[in-house]
Design an enzyme around this catalytic site. Structure first.
Site, PDB file in Angstrom:
ATOM      1  N   LYS A 119     -58.101  36.705  48.254  1.00 41.90           N
ATOM      2  CA  LYS A 119     -56.544  36.899  48.012  1.00 41.90           C
ATOM      3  C   LYS A 119     -55.501  37.778  48.862  1.00 41.90           C
ATOM      4  O   LYS A 119     -54.590  38.527  48.634  1.00 41.90           O
ATOM      5  CB  LYS A 119     -56.374  36.544  46.586  1.00 41.90           C
ATOM      6  CG  LYS A 119     -56.432  35.864  45.690  1.00 41.90           C
ATOM      7  CD  LYS A 119     -56.684  34.307  45.503  1.00 41.90           C
ATOM      8  CE  LYS A 119     -55.548  33.895  45.910  1.00 41.90           C
ATOM      9  NZ  LYS A 119     -55.508  32.453  46.808  1.00 41.90           N
ATOM     10  N   THR A 130     -64.772  35.311  55.542  1.00 43.10           N
ATOM     11  CA  THR A 130     -66.206  35.327  55.079  1.00 43.10           C
ATOM     12  C   THR A 130     -65.323  36.956  54.081  1.00 43.10           C
ATOM     13  O   THR A 130     -63.819  37.483  54.619  1.00 43.10           O
ATOM     14  CB  THR A 130     -67.005  36.681  55.701  1.00 43.10           C
ATOM     15  OG1 THR A 130     -68.149  36.843  54.590  1.00 43.10           O
ATOM     16  CG2 THR A 130     -66.604  38.237  56.560  1.00 43.10           C
ATOM     17  N   HIS A 131     -65.249  37.082  52.438  1.00 48.99           N
ATOM     18  CA  HIS A 131     -65.663  37.744  51.888  1.00 48.99           C
ATOM     19  C   HIS A 131     -66.490  38.705  51.577  1.00 48.99           C
ATOM     20  O   HIS A 131     -65.841  40.138  50.948  1.00 48.99           O
ATOM     21  CB  HIS A 131     -65.064  36.955  50.736  1.00 48.99           C
ATOM     22  CG  HIS A 131     -63.647  36.286  50.792  1.00 48.99           C
ATOM     23  ND1 HIS A 131     -62.672  36.669  50.938  1.00 48.99           N
ATOM     24  CD2 HIS A 131     -63.072  35.033  49.942  1.00 48.99           C
ATOM     25  CE1 HIS A 131     -61.076  36.409  51.110  1.00 48.99           C
ATOM     26  NE2 HIS A 131     -62.418  34.430  50.333  1.00 48.99           N
ATOM     27  N   SER A 181     -52.264  37.557  41.784  1.00 49.80           N
ATOM     28  CA  SER A 181     -52.873  36.875  42.701  1.00 49.80           C
ATOM     29  C   SER A 181     -54.484  36.633  42.647  1.00 49.80           C
ATOM     30  O   SER A 181     -54.881  35.287  42.098  1.00 49.80           O
ATOM     31  CB  SER A 181     -53.007  36.986  44.519  1.00 49.80           C
ATOM     32  OG  SER A 181     -52.941  35.559  44.924  1.00 49.80           O
TER      33      SER A 181
END
Length: 387
Positions: free
Chosen positions: A131, A193-194, A225
Site C-alpha cells: 500500500k 515485490t513486497h 490504507s
C-alpha cells in the site's frame, strides 16, 4: 427292434451340447470380464501412483498454481480453498537465515524459489511495503520502459504485464513466480515485490543484477490504507480487528510484511550504498511533482522519452485515470481470491494526509514518539501532508 431302440435322441443331444457350449462361453466371458477388470484396476492404480509421485515431486508453489488452473477451468468462482485464510502472522525463517513475517500460506510456498531465481541484467524490481503506491509505480515503469505505449497498457492488466514475484500464477490474470521464471527472454521483466531486501533473489543482492525502484510512503497514510485493504481482503488476510487494534499491530510490526520501519530503513540503507542500481522515491514526492519523478526514473532506467511521451505518461498515471482503468482489472483478481470489492476499492483515495481522519489525538502522539525513535539519525524523513 434293437436298432430302433439304440437310435440316439438327436434333439436331446443337441440341447445338451448347446447347454454345455453356453456354459463354456459364459465362463469364458466371465473370465474375460474378470481379466479386463483386473487390467483396468491395475492401470488405474499405476496411474494413481504415477500421479501421486508427480504431485509429490512438484514444488508447493506449483501445486497451488495447478490447483488454481483446475478451479479456473471448472469455473469455480473463488479460489478461497486454494489460498486459505491467513493464519496469525508469524516469522518464517528462510534458508539464508533471514525472516519473512507472513500469515498467508501462498507467500510461504514461494520463499525459497524467490531466493534462487535467476536474475537478468535488464530486470526492474519494484519493491514496496504493501500500500505504498506499488500499482502506481508498476504502471509508471512499464510505460517508461515501453515508450509510453498507452494502447497496449489498456488492453492488458498490470498483473499480466508486471508479475508478482512472491505470488503464484492464478488464472485468469494473476502472474506470479512461474511467469517470472518463464518470461520470454526477449521481453524485459518488470517485477513487483513486497519482500524485504534480504529476501530478494540472491543474484539481485550479491551479484548486483537488475535494478530496484523502492517506493516508500509515510507510515500514517500507509497504515490507514493497509487497514482498509485488510478489511477488503479478510478472506485471505488475518482479520484486522478494529482500527485501534490494527494500528497497534502495525506499530509493533506484528502484521503481514512485518515492520514498516525495518522494511523501509533496510532499502534506504542499501540505496545509500548503491545509488547507481537502486532508486528510492517517496509516494509524497510522486504526488507533489510527478513530472520531475517520471524524468528522473527514466534517466535511472536509461530511457530517453520525448516531452509528449512524458506528458502522456503523466496523464495516464493520474489517480483519476488509474482508478478508472485499473480498479476493474484488479477486481478480476481480487474477486477470485474472495476480496470484497462491493464496499472497498483497491485504489481507494490516493491522498496525502488522509490519516488525520482516522488517528485520534492520543494515537497520533504515541505514533509520533515511535516514529522519532525509529527514524532518528537515519537521514530519512517523510511528508505527512502536502501544502
Amino acid at each position: 427292434m434293437f436298432c430302433v431302440f439304440f437310435l440316439p435322441d438327436y434333439k436331446s443331444l443337441f440341447i445338451h451340447l448347446f447347454h454345455v457350449a453356453l456354459t463354456a462361453v459364459s465362463i469364458s466371458v466371465l473370465k474375460i470380464k474378470t481379466m479386463l477388470g483386473l487390467i483396468v484396476t491395475s492401470l488405474v492404480l499405476v496411474a494413481v501412483v504415477i500421479l501421486y509421485n508427480a504431485l509429490k515431486s512438484m514444488r508447493k508453489c506449483d501445486l497451488l498454481s495447478l490447483g488454481s488452473k483446475i478451479m479456473h477451468k471448472t469455473n469455480t468462482t473463488r479460489l478461497i480453498t486454494l489460498f486459505p485464510k491467513s493464519t496469525k502472522c508469524r516469522g518464517v525463517k528462510a534458508s539464508n537465515g533471514h525472516t519473512l513475517f507472513v500469515g498467508n500460506p501462498m507467500f510461504v510456498s514461494t520463499l525459497e524459489e524467490v531466493l534462487k531465481l535467476k536474475a537478468r541484467d535488464d530486470d526492474v524490481f519494484i519493491a514496496t511495503y504493501p500500500k505504498a503506491g506499488t500499482t502506481w509505480m508498476q504502471q509508471l515503469v512499464w510505460l517508461i520502459c515501453n515508450d509510453a505505449d498507452i494502447e497496449t497498457s489498456r488492453k492488458t492488466s498490470i498483473p499480466e504485464r508486471s508479475p508478482f514475484l512472491e505470488a503464484v500464477d492464478a488464472p485468469p490474470v494473476l502472474r506470479g513466480i512461474q511467469s517470472v521464471e518463464n518470461w520470454p527472454i526477449n521481453k524485459q521483466r518488470i517485477i513487483k515485490t513486497h519482500y524485504p531486501f534480504d529476501l530478494l533473489p540472491e543474484e539481485v543482492r550479491t551479484n548486483r543484477k537488475g535494478k530496484i525502484i523502492y517506493v516508500a510512503r509515510n507510515p500514517k497514510d500507509l497504515c490507514v490504507s493497509y487497514y482498509f485493504f485488510h478489511k477488503m481482503g479478510n478472506k485471505i488476510f488475518e482479520n484486522p480487528g478494529t482500527w485501534s487494534e490494527f494500528l497497534s499491530k502495525f506499530s509493533s510490526g506484528n502484521i503481514e510484511a512485518g515492520s514498516w520501519f525495518d522494511h523501509n530503513l533496510k532499502y534506504w540503507k542499501e540505496f545509500q550504498k548503491d545509488k547507481e542500481r537502486i532508486y528510492f522515491v517517496t509516494y509524497e514526492s510522486l504526488k507533489k511533482d510527478l513530472k520531475s519523478e517520471v524524468k528522473a526514473i527514466s534517466k535511472f532506467l536509461d530511457k530517453e522519452l520525448t516531452n509528449q511521451q512524458v506528458q502522456d505518461i503523466i496523464q495516464e498515471c493520474s489517480f483519476d485515470t488509474m482508478s478508472k482503468n485499473i480498479n476493474p482489472a484488479l477486481a478480476k483478481v481480487g474477486r477470485r481470491l474472495g476480496m470484497n470489492f462491493s464496499q472497498f476499492k483497491f485504489m481507494r483515495k490516493g491522498q496525502v494526509g488522509d490519516w488525520k481522519n482516522y488517528f485520534t489525538l492520543n494515537q497520533n502522539i504515541v505514533f509520533d514518539h515511535l516514529y522519532e525513535e525509529k527514524m532518528e539519525g537515519t537521514g530519512l524523513d517523510f511528508l505527512f501532508e502536502l501544502e
